[in-house]
Design a protein around this motif. Structure first.
Motif, mmCIF file in Angstrom:
data_model
loop_
_atom_site.group_PDB
_atom_site.id
_atom_site.type_symbol
_atom_site.label_atom_id
_atom_site.label_comp_id
_atom_site.label_asym_id
_atom_site.label_seq_id
_atom_site.Cartn_x
_atom_site.Cartn_y
_atom_site.Cartn_z
ATOM 1 N N GLN A 70 0.883 -1.345 46.917
ATOM 2 C CA GLN A 70 2.205 -1.125 47.501
ATOM 3 C C GLN A 70 3.235 -0.855 46.418
ATOM 4 O O GLN A 70 3.178 -1.436 45.332
ATOM 5 N N GLU A 71 4.158 0.010 46.738
ATOM 6 C CA GLU A 71 5.348 0.178 45.917
ATOM 7 C C GLU A 71 6.380 -0.833 46.402
ATOM 8 O O GLU A 71 6.461 -1.137 47.593
ATOM 9 N N SER A 72 7.142 -1.396 45.475
ATOM 10 C CA SER A 72 8.132 -2.427 45.815
ATOM 11 C C SER A 72 7.464 -3.577 46.567
ATOM 12 O O SER A 72 7.936 -4.025 47.615
ATOM 13 N N ALA A 73 6.350 -4.052 46.026
ATOM 14 C CA ALA A 73 5.557 -5.085 46.699
ATOM 15 C C ALA A 73 6.286 -6.421 46.717
ATOM 16 O O ALA A 73 6.879 -6.836 45.719
ATOM 17 N N GLY A 74 6.221 -7.084 47.858
ATOM 18 C CA GLY A 74 6.840 -8.393 47.991
ATOM 19 C C GLY A 74 5.878 -9.509 47.615
ATOM 20 O O GLY A 74 4.657 -9.332 47.625
ATOM 21 N N PRO A 101 10.921 -9.864 49.452
ATOM 22 C CA PRO A 101 10.844 -8.426 49.160
ATOM 23 C C PRO A 101 10.936 -8.096 47.669
ATOM 24 O O PRO A 101 11.744 -8.681 46.941
ATOM 25 N N LYS A 102 10.059 -7.203 47.235
ATOM 26 C CA LYS A 102 10.066 -6.593 45.903
ATOM 27 C C LYS A 102 9.775 -7.556 44.747
ATOM 28 O O LYS A 102 9.698 -7.126 43.594
ATOM 29 N N ASP A 111 9.978 -4.249 37.230
ATOM 30 C CA ASP A 111 10.530 -3.106 37.950
ATOM 31 C C ASP A 111 10.350 -3.364 39.445
ATOM 32 O O ASP A 111 9.219 -3.438 39.938
ATOM 33 N N ALA A 112 11.449 -3.521 40.167
ATOM 34 C CA ALA A 112 11.380 -3.856 41.586
ATOM 35 C C ALA A 112 10.742 -2.756 42.423
ATOM 36 O O ALA A 112 10.302 -3.009 43.547
ATOM 37 N N ASN A 113 10.682 -1.533 41.882
ATOM 38 C CA ASN A 113 10.095 -0.420 42.631
ATOM 39 C C ASN A 113 8.685 -0.064 42.161
ATOM 40 O O ASN A 113 8.119 0.937 42.599
#
Length: 324
Positions: A70-74, A101-102, A111-113
């Motif tokens: 996932q991108e921006s995985a929680g 989130p993130k 990197d949050a994204n």
């Protein structure tokens, strides 16, 4: 562990109406020490998350039950995995989950994204470009196994060439070995699925450890507050919480070891030496004798230690000096 143990024993003294002043002082010392060290562990946990992400991505995926990247995985705060989930089926990995989130991307890549690969990505290989244009990629385990076997073969050929005095051939094999050495350990594996640790056990052990860690922080804070307000003796329920937290501290400790040791499987040295290749050539009977010998000795020592602890706790600190 020591702080929780001290809190629990001190709570027991207060409930019994013995050594109250000593118990309260012990609670303050234990709670302050426990709170400081716990907060320090929270801070160092950030570094550990980054290290695991970079060096042991499969362990991270197992810790979070992350099957699909996932991108921006929680970060999963609370969740339950779907029983019987396989990495390559379409079943939802969670029965339910509550995530922050993130946070997983932020902890793992600063990197949050960032894209965080899941179990399936790590087994089958992946290439992902996020919205910032950053590329995340890795080859499949099947390819790594092939490269690993090439590296192992090149090492054997290099040694043979050296023994034969063929320097030119030795250099050729050395180059092949260096080119594929990154995947050396995979050459001992045959099934790509063998790189997947026990996901449910790793996931639940990790979250139990973390949940108990934050529970202990809450207990430390409340202990200090109630002693400061001189209301601890009135909080019978909290005294029981402190006492019953003793076994929870041991559970948290063991859960941490399960995550560390089970989550790294099948590796003794990541990507270099799998456990299947690290087995000593020793007769099973020799191992069994040693195992049972140590089991008996340490069980006896554990029983003796528990008896001594219980006896000394019952006696109490002042009674040891002849007082009450």
């Amino acid at each position: 562990l020591a702080s929780i143990f001290e809190l629990g024993i001190s709570a027991w003294f207060i409930m019994k109406g013995r050594h109250k002043l000593m118990a309260k002082r012990s609670i303050i010392v234990a709670a302050v020490f426990g709170l400081i060290t716990s907060l320090f562990l929270v801070m160092t946990g950030d570094g550990s998350a980054y290290h695991v992400t970079q060096k042991q991505p499969m362990k991270l995926a197992a810790m979070e039950g992350l099957y699909e990247g996932q991108e921006s995985a929680g970060l999963v705060a609370v969740g339950m995995l779907t029983p019987g989930k396989e990495y390559d089926d379409d079943t939802d990995p969670y029965v339910f989950k509550i995530e922050i989130p993130k946070l997983l991307s932020l902890l793992g890549y600063r990197d949050a994204n960032a894209f965080v690969p899941g179990v399936k990505d790590l087994v089958e290989g992946y290439e992902y470009t996020n919205k910032d244009g950053k590329v995340f990629k890795d080859i499949s385990v099947e390819e790594k196994i092939k490269k690993g076997k090439t590296a192992i073969g090149a090492l054997a050929d290099f040694r043979n060439a050296q023994e034969a005095g063929d320097d030119a051939a030795a250099e050729t094999y050395r180059a092949t070995l260096e080119e594929n050495f990154k995947y050396f350990g995979y050459g001992y594996l045959n099934d790509p699925k063998s790189v997947i640790p026990n996901v449910p056990l790793t996931f639940y052990s990790f979250h139990i450890m973390v949940a108990l860690g934050f529970l202990f922080i809450l207990i430390f804070v409340m202990s200090i507050f109630f002693v400061y307000k001189d209301s601890l003796e009135k909080r019978k329920w909290f005294l029981w919480v402190m006492l019953l937290s003793i076994p929870l501290a041991y559970i948290a400790s063991q859960a941490g070891w399960i995550v560390a040791e089970l989550g790294r499987q099948p590796w003794v040295i990541q990507d270099v030496l799998p456990t299947v290749a690290a087995v000593s050539q020793i007769d099973a009977s020799s191992v069994q004798i040693t195992f049972w010998l140590f089991a008996v000795i340490f069980t006896g020592l554990a029983i003796a230690e528990i008896k001594i602890l219980l006896r000394q706790i019952k006696i109490g600190p002042k009674d040891l000096e002849g007082g009450k």
